[in-house]
Design an enzyme around this catalytic site. Sequence first.
Site, PDB file in Angstrom:
ATOM      1  N   THR A  97       0.818  -1.208   0.000  1.00 46.97           N
ATOM      2  CA  THR A  97       0.000   0.000   0.000  1.00 46.97           C
ATOM      3  C   THR A  97       0.853   1.259   0.000  1.00 46.97           C
ATOM      4  O   THR A  97       2.013   1.233   0.452  1.00 46.97           O
ATOM      5  CB  THR A  97      -0.899   0.010   1.256  1.00 46.97           C
ATOM      6  OG1 THR A  97      -1.554   1.263   1.376  1.00 46.97           O
ATOM      7  CG2 THR A  97      -0.077  -0.209   2.522  1.00 46.97           C
ATOM      8  N   ASP A  98       0.271   2.358  -0.467  1.00 48.76           N
ATOM      9  CA  ASP A  98       0.974   3.640  -0.396  1.00 48.76           C
ATOM     10  C   ASP A  98       1.031   4.183   1.033  1.00 48.76           C
ATOM     11  O   ASP A  98       1.792   5.109   1.327  1.00 48.76           O
ATOM     12  CB  ASP A  98       0.340   4.670  -1.332  1.00 48.76           C
ATOM     13  CG  ASP A  98      -1.120   4.984  -1.022  1.00 48.76           C
ATOM     14  OD1 ASP A  98      -1.693   4.367  -0.090  1.00 48.76           O
ATOM     15  OD2 ASP A  98      -1.703   5.835  -1.721  1.00 48.76           O
ATOM     16  N   GLU A  99       0.253   3.598   1.942  1.00 46.16           N
ATOM     17  CA  GLU A  99       0.233   4.117   3.314  1.00 46.16           C
ATOM     18  C   GLU A  99       1.552   3.897   4.040  1.00 46.16           C
ATOM     19  O   GLU A  99       1.817   4.536   5.063  1.00 46.16           O
ATOM     20  CB  GLU A  99      -0.932   3.506   4.092  1.00 46.16           C
ATOM     21  CG  GLU A  99      -2.285   3.912   3.531  1.00 46.16           C
ATOM     22  CD  GLU A  99      -3.435   3.636   4.482  1.00 46.16           C
ATOM     23  OE1 GLU A  99      -3.259   3.801   5.703  1.00 46.16           O
ATOM     24  OE2 GLU A  99      -4.508   3.245   3.991  1.00 46.16           O
TER      25      GLU A  99
ATOM     26  N   LYS B 149       2.315  -3.218   7.379  1.00 49.92           N
ATOM     27  CA  LYS B 149       2.578  -3.424   5.951  1.00 49.92           C
ATOM     28  C   LYS B 149       4.006  -3.008   5.594  1.00 49.92           C
ATOM     29  O   LYS B 149       4.663  -3.654   4.778  1.00 49.92           O
ATOM     30  CB  LYS B 149       1.562  -2.641   5.115  1.00 49.92           C
ATOM     31  CG  LYS B 149       0.165  -3.239   5.105  1.00 49.92           C
ATOM     32  CD  LYS B 149       0.126  -4.648   4.518  1.00 49.92           C
ATOM     33  CE  LYS B 149       0.398  -4.676   3.025  1.00 49.92           C
ATOM     34  NZ  LYS B 149       0.261  -6.054   2.471  1.00 49.92           N
TER      35      LYS B 149
ATOM     36  N   TYR C 157      -1.698  -0.377  11.143  1.00 54.35           N
ATOM     37  CA  TYR C 157      -1.863  -1.044   9.851  1.00 54.35           C
ATOM     38  C   TYR C 157      -0.695  -0.754   8.918  1.00 54.35           C
ATOM     39  O   TYR C 157      -0.039  -1.674   8.402  1.00 54.35           O
ATOM     40  CB  TYR C 157      -3.170  -0.614   9.185  1.00 54.35           C
ATOM     41  CG  TYR C 157      -3.187  -0.865   7.691  1.00 54.35           C
ATOM     42  CD1 TYR C 157      -3.030  -2.151   7.187  1.00 54.35           C
ATOM     43  CD2 TYR C 157      -3.312   0.185   6.783  1.00 54.35           C
ATOM     44  CE1 TYR C 157      -3.008  -2.391   5.818  1.00 54.35           C
ATOM     45  CE2 TYR C 157      -3.298  -0.044   5.423  1.00 54.35           C
ATOM     46  CZ  TYR C 157      -3.145  -1.333   4.933  1.00 54.35           C
ATOM     47  OH  TYR C 157      -3.119  -1.554   3.582  1.00 54.35           O
TER      48      TYR C 157
ATOM     49  N   ASP D 198     -11.963  13.411  14.129  1.00 54.42           N
ATOM     50  CA  ASP D 198     -10.975  12.736  13.299  1.00 54.42           C
ATOM     51  C   ASP D 198     -10.339  11.591  14.069  1.00 54.42           C
ATOM     52  O   ASP D 198     -10.286  11.591  15.299  1.00 54.42           O
ATOM     53  CB  ASP D 198      -9.898  13.732  12.869  1.00 54.42           C
ATOM     54  CG  ASP D 198      -9.300  13.400  11.520  1.00 54.42           C
ATOM     55  OD1 ASP D 198      -9.559  12.286  11.026  1.00 54.42           O
ATOM     56  OD2 ASP D 198      -8.567  14.238  10.964  1.00 54.42           O
TER      57      ASP D 198
ATOM     58  N   ARG E 131      -6.892  11.473  -1.107  1.00 56.77           N
ATOM     59  CA  ARG E 131      -6.405  10.156  -1.505  1.00 56.77           C
ATOM     60  C   ARG E 131      -6.415  10.030  -3.028  1.00 56.77           C
ATOM     61  O   ARG E 131      -7.234  10.647  -3.711  1.00 56.77           O
ATOM     62  CB  ARG E 131      -7.289   9.044  -0.909  1.00 56.77           C
ATOM     63  CG  ARG E 131      -7.389   9.068   0.624  1.00 56.77           C
ATOM     64  CD  ARG E 131      -6.078   8.663   1.266  1.00 56.77           C
ATOM     65  NE  ARG E 131      -6.156   8.579   2.713  1.00 56.77           N
ATOM     66  CZ  ARG E 131      -5.778   9.551   3.549  1.00 56.77           C
ATOM     67  NH1 ARG E 131      -5.302  10.695   3.067  1.00 56.77           N
ATOM     68  NH2 ARG E 131      -5.841   9.379   4.853  1.00 56.77           N
TER      69      ARG E 131
END
Length: 377
Positions: A133-135, A193, A189, A333, A253
Amino acid sequence: MKILVTGGCGFIGSAVIRHLISHTEHSVVNVDKLTYAANLESIAEVAESARYALERVDICDRQALGAVFARHQPDVVMHLAAETHVDRSISGADAFIQTNIVGTYTLLEVAREYWLQLDDMRKKAFRFHHVSTDEVFGDLADQVNAECLVVNAELNAGGANSPLSIHDSTLKAAAPFTESSAYAPSSPYSASKASSDHLVRAWHRTYGLPIVVSNCSNNYGPFQYPEKLIPLTIQNALAGKALPVYGQGNQSRDWLYVEDHARALLAVLTRGRVGETYNIGGNCERQNLEVVKSICAILDELAPLNERAQALSTHHSPPDIQHYDSLITFVADRPGHDVRYAIDASKITEEFGWKPQETFESGLRKTVEWYVLNGEW
């Protein structure tokens, strides 16, 4: 070619399998634990194919994995099995550590042992494709702020009278993530990853395992479990419920239609250079509030709220609400919420000629139409 796909009953994995069975001659072995986000209906249309096999196995179970490799003798591995929901990782990180880190380690070891016993021709052709993922790159806004602080320090050291602010507009538009961007994960998360990415590259560097890695932007499309932004918004709207938006909805995003991603993954698997990383993005950067409003506008056209009001609870759908965007509700948030991700996918375009076939507008309409027609999902 026989492809072992982990997590093939999940959102992206099922799209990959549907593409492989429907549009290629490859065979697929689907290894899936069938957790809450997996669904056999996602691959129902291809499940009867003679080129498809399902193995209900946890990737943390080394013995069971080894038996799958021995039984099916795959030519390549495409590793998509993962826990992926950021909110769930914040409230309970254990499953993310187990599946994303321990599971990837276990799969790497089983794949390495299997690869070592292959004959020379099959060993040379073998690939371990790790889908990420780009995260893992963190928040582009944070990266820009860090760059601005460095510029300020340099200017101050040089005696500048008016150093740049970290909010200077000329430095806010950070360049999208590239394959060489530094890792700076923000959530349990994304940290899990990032850890799995590092493990895969280490197994290549240390043991010579032939790997390729891909990092993708936010996926959307049919069959997505309704905890992510787009399917959750669609389903809440159709039920006349509030549409929660974190903060002011200004998180940005890059959105990638899942079928475009499936095509890109096959290109990386079959044409990617060993040891290389490929970013996959949709070139469709949108703020979350804009995404939610776009969904509302499509639903106003396809399933007008006033026509659904009688079938919905009056508690959820007051008579004075005529448009879905009236259901938007801003909520606190989440902790550590990254402001912006964006992908530079020029490498995969230049090397393979891959480009997204769907624009955000066309892909979102297809997605909303699918959920409207498949309400039971």
